[in-house]
Motif scaffolding. Sequence first.
Motif, short mmCIF file in Angstrom:
data_model
loop_
_atom_site.label_atom_id
_atom_site.label_comp_id
_atom_site.label_asym_id
_atom_site.label_seq_id
_atom_site.Cartn_x
_atom_site.Cartn_y
_atom_site.Cartn_z
N ILE A 158 0.84 -1.20 0.00
CA ILE A 158 0.00 0.00 0.00
C ILE A 158 0.87 1.25 0.00
N ALA A 159 1.94 1.24 0.80
CA ALA A 159 2.84 2.39 0.85
C ALA A 159 3.52 2.62 -0.50
N ILE A 160 3.86 1.55 -1.20
CA ILE A 160 4.49 1.70 -2.52
C ILE A 160 3.54 2.41 -3.48
N PHE A 161 2.28 2.01 -3.49
CA PHE A 161 1.31 2.66 -4.36
C PHE A 161 1.08 4.11 -3.94
N VAL A 162 1.04 4.37 -2.63
CA VAL A 162 0.84 5.73 -2.15
C VAL A 162 2.02 6.62 -2.54
N ILE A 163 3.23 6.12 -2.36
CA ILE A 163 4.42 6.89 -2.74
C ILE A 163 4.41 7.19 -4.24
N GLY A 164 4.08 6.19 -5.04
CA GLY A 164 4.02 6.41 -6.48
C GLY A 164 2.94 7.40 -6.86
N PHE A 165 1.78 7.31 -6.22
CA PHE A 165 0.67 8.22 -6.55
C PHE A 165 1.01 9.66 -6.19
N VAL A 166 1.59 9.87 -5.00
CA VAL A 166 1.94 11.22 -4.59
C VAL A 166 3.03 11.80 -5.51
N GLY A 167 4.03 10.99 -5.85
CA GLY A 167 5.06 11.46 -6.77
C GLY A 167 4.50 11.79 -8.14
N LEU A 168 3.58 10.96 -8.63
CA LEU A 168 2.95 11.23 -9.92
C LEU A 168 2.13 12.51 -9.87
N LEU A 169 1.42 12.72 -8.77
CA LEU A 169 0.61 13.92 -8.63
C LEU A 169 1.48 15.18 -8.61
N LEU A 170 2.58 15.15 -7.89
CA LEU A 170 3.48 16.29 -7.86
C LEU A 170 4.06 16.59 -9.24
N GLU A 171 4.45 15.55 -9.94
CA GLU A 171 5.03 15.74 -11.28
C GLU A 171 4.01 16.28 -12.26
N GLN A 172 2.77 15.77 -12.21
CA GLN A 172 1.74 16.26 -13.12
C GLN A 172 1.39 17.71 -12.85
N LEU A 173 1.36 18.11 -11.58
CA LEU A 173 1.07 19.50 -11.25
C LEU A 173 2.16 20.43 -11.80
N LEU A 174 3.41 20.03 -11.64
CA LEU A 174 4.51 20.86 -12.14
C LEU A 174 4.56 20.87 -13.67
N MET A 175 4.23 19.74 -14.31
CA MET A 175 4.19 19.72 -15.77
C MET A 175 3.07 20.60 -16.30
N ALA A 176 1.92 20.62 -15.62
CA ALA A 176 0.83 21.50 -16.04
C ALA A 176 1.24 22.97 -15.89
N LEU A 177 1.95 23.28 -14.82
CA LEU A 177 2.44 24.64 -14.64
C LEU A 177 3.45 25.01 -15.71
N ALA A 178 4.33 24.07 -16.06
CA ALA A 178 5.34 24.34 -17.10
C ALA A 178 4.68 24.57 -18.46
N LYS A 179 3.62 23.85 -18.76
CA LYS A 179 2.94 24.05 -20.04
C LYS A 179 2.28 25.42 -20.13
N ARG A 180 1.83 25.95 -19.01
CA ARG A 180 1.17 27.25 -19.02
C ARG A 180 2.14 28.40 -19.28
N VAL A 181 3.39 28.22 -18.89
CA VAL A 181 4.35 29.31 -19.05
C VAL A 181 5.30 29.08 -20.21
N SER A 182 5.26 27.89 -20.83
CA SER A 182 6.17 27.62 -21.94
C SER A 182 5.68 28.33 -23.18
N HIS A 183 6.60 28.55 -24.11
CA HIS A 183 6.27 29.22 -25.36
C HIS A 183 7.06 28.55 -26.47
N ASP A 184 6.50 28.61 -27.66
CA ASP A 184 7.16 28.02 -28.83
C ASP A 184 8.08 29.06 -29.45
N GLU A 185 9.24 28.57 -29.82
CA GLU A 185 10.18 29.47 -30.48
C GLU A 185 9.75 29.70 -31.91
N CYS A 186 9.83 30.94 -32.32
CA CYS A 186 9.43 31.29 -33.67
C CYS A 186 10.52 30.88 -34.67
#
Length: 292
Positions: free
Chosen positions: A264-292
């Motif tokens: 159970i702890a293994i799944f919880v650790i994986g879920f929390v890590g995945l949640l943190l990474e997804q939140l930061l990736m969503a934030l990175a997509k909002r501020v990223s820009h395409d180079e012209c």
Amino acid sequence: MVAAVFHAPEASGAVREARHVPAATSESPLERRRPAPPRWVLRWIAPVLGLALLVGVWALLTQKGGAFPTPRATFDAALHLFSDPFYRKGPNDVGIGWNILNSLQRVALGFGLAALVGIPLGFAIGRFRFLAQMLGPLISLLRPVSPLAWLPIGLLVFKSADPAAIWTLFICSIWPMILNTAQGVQRVPQDYLNVARVLNLSEWRVITRILFPAVLPYLLTGVRLSVSTAWLVIVAAEMLTGGVGIGFWVWDEWNNLNVQHILIAIFVIGFVGLLLEQLLMALAKRVSHDEC
């Protein structure tokens, strides 16, 4: 002979009709792409199928019994465990919710200190070549060292397990932020800096108005890697230092031979890590820009 070929009469109506048959395309059947499935299928159904495959293999391997628990037994234990995740029965006997929160608190402190030091240092290394040449070999020497190797140094200096764990998280989190921030600064087009020099902008305005917007995607990548590394290290650090935390909880359950809670702890650790990474990736997509 050539004239006869070009002016020969049509032999039959079949030849006449053959002129109106469109030429065969050169596209092979392998190159014809099938229509892509809807996005919701790839976003929801595919991960569910992958999880179902994992549980199916798990159930197949444990159907004959043994020391390893079945998915059903682990699920029942998880229901009982999360029915009261914030109980307190003593200083070291608390629910899994408190263990997760304590680990996240240590990660936040260690990561926050690393951000306060690593991000400005990354800007300075990327901006000044002499500083990069001076600190580059030192970073290359210390970065490959295992984070847990710094734990005894923390125990020696701070004389306490909790600050030592935060120190270990600080060390493992600082390198990705330094390197990614410095790389982002070095990749800023020189034309931007030339314009700033022509306008006689101060170094502070160059950093805030030119460098920071351009470096922000690289900076957030370093932040995401640092958080993932810190969450990975906290489990091992808490196993060694003890106290309240998800890592200590896993070790304590192992001492009690409670394999269900370890899974159970293994799944919880994986879920929390995945949640943190997804939140930061969503934030990175909002501020990223395409180079012209």
